[in-house]
Enzyme design. Structure first.
Site, PDB file in Angstrom:
ATOM      1  CB  ALA A  67       1.088   2.831  -1.173  1.00  9.28           C
ATOM      2  CB  CYS A  68      -2.721   7.033  -1.681  1.00  9.99           C
ATOM      3  SG  CYS A  68      -2.852   7.402  -3.431  1.00  9.99           S
TER       4      CYS A  68
END
Length: 99
Positions: A8-9
């Site tokens: 995830a970013c």
């Protein structure tokens, strides 16, 4: 060895999927079976089941932000790694954490 990972970013676009792809491509070189859940702009894709998590030898949280449904990983030895670390040197990730 079986590894499950969540990527995830902050924006949930490029880096989330680039990190997942890097992990998936490098895993066979280290004789690792891997399943990667992405938490991107489209929500959770390829979700990890409780069975996937329980059967894993290692859990990698590849993110610089809080992930959704983090409670699933309570009580397991989850290792947090930055997205940058995976993108810059995925081999090091497997050498350090994939054994």
């Amino acid at each position: 060895m079986k590894i499950v990972a969540v990527t995830a970013c902050p924006t949930g676009i490029a880096h989330t999927y680039m990190a997942a792809d890097a992990l998936i491509k490098a895993a066979p070189k280290y004789n690792v079976q891997i399943k990667v859940e992405t938490q991107g702009a489209m929500g959770i894709e390829n979700p990890l089941s409780s069975h996937d998590i329980a059967q894993a030898d290692k859990v990698l949280i590849v993110s610089d932000i809080d992930i959704d449904q983090a409670a699933r990983f309570e009580g397991v030895n989850a290792i947090r790694i930055s997205i940058e670390e995976v993108l810059l040197n995925v081999d090091k990730v497997f050498l350090v954490h994939g054994r």
